[in-house]
Design an enzyme around this catalytic site. Structure first.
Site, mmCIF file in Angstrom:
data_model
loop_
_atom_site.group_PDB
_atom_site.id
_atom_site.type_symbol
_atom_site.label_atom_id
_atom_site.label_comp_id
_atom_site.label_asym_id
_atom_site.label_seq_id
_atom_site.Cartn_x
_atom_site.Cartn_y
_atom_site.Cartn_z
ATOM 1 N N GLU A 95 -1.088 -5.769 -0.661
ATOM 2 C CA GLU A 95 -1.656 -4.521 -0.137
ATOM 3 C C GLU A 95 -2.377 -3.832 -1.286
ATOM 4 O O GLU A 95 -1.841 -2.956 -1.960
ATOM 5 C CB GLU A 95 -0.545 -3.676 0.481
ATOM 6 C CG GLU A 95 0.056 -4.366 1.698
ATOM 7 C CD GLU A 95 1.369 -3.756 2.171
ATOM 8 O OE1 GLU A 95 1.682 -2.631 1.739
ATOM 9 O OE2 GLU A 95 2.069 -4.416 2.969
ATOM 10 N N GLU A 100 0.322 4.518 4.821
ATOM 11 C CA GLU A 100 -0.366 3.280 5.199
ATOM 12 C C GLU A 100 -1.858 3.585 5.201
ATOM 13 O O GLU A 100 -2.357 4.335 6.025
ATOM 14 C CB GLU A 100 0.100 2.812 6.573
ATOM 15 C CG GLU A 100 1.597 2.557 6.689
ATOM 16 C CD GLU A 100 2.025 1.267 6.015
ATOM 17 O OE1 GLU A 100 1.136 0.490 5.600
ATOM 18 O OE2 GLU A 100 3.243 1.037 5.896
#
Length: 822
Positions: free
Chosen positions: A428, A658
């Site tokens: 990520e 996120e």
């Protein structure tokens, strides 16, 4: 992402990993619970070798091979600790709250370099923005052999001299590198109306679901399935992408269906191009129509590049030719292409996005490049920056932190400590790049005199950890932004998901609450600074070195506010992350739920993508109905999350952000992502100044009192003062009754009002020692008792005597009444 979507094909692996973790935790006896408290003065516990190698890659490198960070943990061995007010870490008024400065001029250890970066060219990263200069440079050019060959003197007539040709460097096992970036199926730059298909089984398997790395819902047959699937099984099916502008298409990346119920992928396929969807031209391989190889499983992305004379067109079709024999026609895709200038400009709203005006280094940085960037920031702003390392990864890569403050390297009285953590999951990558951009931006704007940035630097001590899982990132980086897949690099080198790897203090707290409820005694129940369970620090505990390093970091610096940057969704989650009864999901709020919701809203409402009402869901959850914020446990339960650990073990409030649907966005999208998140990153940091702050001092000596407990009425979560007696209590606007207590002092209570302005309310306390404490100190020094203390002790003795006499008389009267009655 923390668990941004349900990872379908990794369900079995997750189950096995959970069993392994439970096996380690199962060493604790069910009869009594033993826990560990934190002691700064205790001997360090060095990380131990992982005995179970089932989740390791082929390299058999143990934890002992690298220098591990010391986690200062000591053991307490009685179950009563659960319900007693445990002493927090011992602090002194001379605490520095800092780590040693790292010299980035020093080279990387040769053993680490050899272990992490294989010099073979196939291990180099694949880039799509440009021809990968990194890949080419990594390949050593063959030496000019004819320079070494001596000039032959005389050759026989029958022999001919060998002609030695200069060989060209090649990238072994790699196709030619494409010049063009992805169109944006995965990142949602390609909108749903731009995707069409010959047919589809149902709405949940429509063409809008044929995006690379899209994740399915857990229920089979819902509207959130994990691919485009054709209704018919023949060679006439196709998925079409409308680029909306003339585009030079250079390649396609294909992936199978994300599902825990089905196993579907394409084996071979053809590609066609068109400008009007009526006349189609196939991709050619010489004089024949090209047939491209597809997938061998459902998760691994496979890249196919077109020949050098790639067709310029507006539309492209992917036409499956064969598929898995026990499956059906299903695929997820990304298309590579360069949009060309359109003289007619009939799609003005689809013009190339401008990105950002900030002059920052927008590209993906591996470990070496990250070091160079951080070094350049320190050299540009030496007065406000300080680089230190909190430990090393399993492979020996240092976990660097950039500190930004007007007095870097030390804690200032009354100045709160803030942290951003990125890269917990190595694949990520957006959070990593945003933090690197943020440190550059703060340095540049501070030098330009931007008053907002100057105030932030002078009033806050900022810590930026861009890579918590450097080993995982290097694995994903080598594959490239589009070829890393959904899970490669997510876990540590040992196969540990670090967002499930912190001590589960929720269970400790809830077990203590149940114990005290059964015994009708809540007077000694702890709700903060919960000690770490003993099983977590045992030699068999399945704890990553990186997790240990972060825990040590948390214990050494009194953080007030933090955010953990993930990727793969668009939402902000807040604690608790674990449900109390192990339900798959359930709203499980903390006592500070209202402030956590405020923190989450601050980031989500200022994020340009999250706040866009027209955006579509990333995968299988529509978070817009929750205003893009959600309680972590209400999304899905997570045992051992960093957010919960931070809240229950320290003073720090932590949320998870996120950042993007795409975990590893292409480098060309980084300027846009920076602009989407810049204001959110800044305004979230400013929230560390909301609520109360002050200093707790001794009334007689004016010395700061460490470890004082700060209680806010009606909020069942306390915090503690740090070494110099200063504290910070995050609160929403309102009036609060605050009580401060410390060992050896009389408690003090006062009303404190938090205003709506963006600065904290100062609420200081001065505590007086109890007579008992004063007596102890005087006797310890061998002095005489002052007259006021003698009088006070005499009064206490008389009061105690009267109380005991009254109790005796009451018992005698009761006994006499009972005797008369009988």
């Amino acid at each position: 992402m923390s668990e941004g979507t349900v990872m379908a094909q990794s369900l079995y692996f997750t189950f096995v990993l959970s069993c392994l973790i439970c096996g380690s935790y199962g060493l604790v006896s069910s009869g009594t619970t033993t826990v560990r408290s934190v002691d700064y003065n205790a001997t360090t516990v060095t990380p131990i070798e992982r005995r179970d190698s089932t989740t390791k890659p082929s390299t058999t490198q143990s934890n002992k091979s690298t220098n591990a960070p010391a986690v200062r943990l000591t053991s307490t061995t009685t179950s009563k600790v659960l319900t007693t007010t445990t002493r927090p870490p011992k602090t002194t008024t001379t605490a520095n709250y800092s780590f040693n400065t790292e010299d980035l001029n020093e080279g990387i250890d040769k053993k680490v370099e050899k272990r992490v970066w294989n010099k073979e060219p196939e291990d180099e990263p694949l880039e799509f923005a440009k021809w990968s200069t990194r890949s080419v440079k990594a390949v050593k050019k063959p030496k000019k052999i004819w320079k070494k060959v001596k000039k032959p003197k005389v050759l026989p007539k029958k022999r001919k001299p060998k002609v030695v040709k200069k060989s060209k460097p090649k990238i072994i096992g790699r196709p030619s590198l494409p010049e063009c970036p992805p169109l944006g199926l995965e990142s949602l730059r390609v909108k749903d109306p731009q995707l069409r298909a010959s047919s589809y089984k149902r709405r949940g398997l429509g063409p809008h679901r044929g995006r690379l790395n899209i994740q399915s819902g857990i229920e089979d047959g819902d509207i959130y399935d994990g691919a485009w699937c054709a209704q018919y099984e023949d060679k006439k099916q196709w998925l079409e992408v409308d680029a909306r502008r003339p585009t030079r298409f250079t390649g396609v990346i294909l992936q199978g269906r994300s599902s825990i119920w089905s196993w579907d992928f394409i084996l071979t396929y053809k590609v066609q191009f068109s400008n009007d969807t009526l006349v189609w031209q196939p991709a050619m391989n010489g004089t024949k129509e090209a047939v491209f190889e597809g997938n061998q499983d459902t998760e691994t992305p496979v890249l196919a590049l077109f020949n050098e004379s790639a067709t310029v067109a507006r539309y492209i079709r992917i036409n499956p030719q064969s598929w898995y024999e026990n499956g059906t026609i299903c695929l997820r895709a990304e298309v590579l292409g360069c949009t060309l200038p359109d003289p007619n400009n009939i799609y003005a709203w689809q013009q190339t996005e401008q990105g950002t005006k900030d002059k920052l280094d927008f590209r993906h940085h591996n470990y070496k490049e990250m070091r160079k960037l951080m070094k350049s920031v320190t050299e540009a702003c030496p007065d406000i920056t300080h680089i230190y390392s909190i430990g090393k990864s399993h492979m020996g890569l240092k976990m660097y932190v950039m500190e930004i403050s007007d007095h870097p390297g030390k804690h200032e009285l009354g100045e709160p400590e803030f942290r951003y953590v990125a890269g917990m999951h190595g694949n990520e990558a957006l959070g990593r790049e945003l933090l690197l951009n943020l440190m550059q931006y703060i340095c540049q704007e501070y030098k330009l005199g931007n008053q907002r940035i100057v105030r932030l630097v002078k009033e806050t001590r900022i810590h930026l950890l861009p890579s918590m899982n450097p080993d995982g990132y290097e694995m994903a980086f080598k594959k490239g932004s589009e070829l890393a897949g959904w899970a490669l690099g997510r876990y540590s080198y040992q196969g540990i998901d670090m967002n499930h790897n912190f001590a589960d203090l929720n269970k400790v707290m809830w077990d203590a609450i149940e114990f005290d409820f059964q015994n009708n005694d809540k007077s000694k129940l702890i709700n903060h600074y919960i000690p770490i369970p003993e099983y977590y620090t045992s030699e068999d505990a399945f704890v990553a070195l990186e997790t240990r390093a972060v825990i040590n970091w948390m214990q050494n610096i009194p953080f007030v506010l933090s955010a953990n940057l993930h990727g793969g969704e668009l939402v902000v989650t807040y604690p608790f992350d674990r449900t109390e009864d192990w339900a798959p999901h359930d709203d499980t709020p903390t006592p500070d739920n209202s402030f956590f919701r405020w923190l989450a809203t601050v980031y989500a409402s200022t994020n340009q993508v999250m706040s866009n009402p027209d955006r579509r869901p990333c995968h299988n959850e529509n978070f817009q109905r929750y205003n893009n914020i959600i309680n972590g446990a209400n999304w899905h339960t997570v045992q051992g999350s960093m957010n919960d650990f931070s809240y229950l073990h320290t003073n720090c409030f932590d949320v998870t952000v996120e950042l993007s649907c795409d975990k590893f966005p292409h480098a060309s999208e980084l300027p846009i992502e920076w602009e989407n998140n810049k204001e959110s990153l800044l305004i979230y940091m400013e929230q560390v100044h909301r609520g109360l702050k002050g200093v707790i001092r001794d009334k007689d000596t004016e010395a700061g009192i460490a470890d004082a407990i700060i209680k806010v009425d009606d909020i069942d979560h306390h915090i503690r003062s740090v070494a110099d007696g200063d504290y910070w209590r995050l609160l929403n606007p309102g009036e609060y009754e605050v009580t401060v207590s410390a060992e050896g002092y009389n408690p003090s209570t006062r009303m404190c009002r938090v205003m709506y302005e963006h600065y904290p309310t100062i609420c200081d306390f001065r505590l007086t020692k109890t007579p008992k404490q004063r007596l102890k100190e005087i006797l310890a020094k061998g002095g005489k008792l002052p007259k006021d203390l003698q009088l006070r002790l005499r009064q206490l003795r008389l009061r105690k005597l009267r109380a005991s006499t009254k109790a005796i008389n009451s018992r005698r009267a009761a006994a006499s009444r009972k005797a008369r009655g009988s």
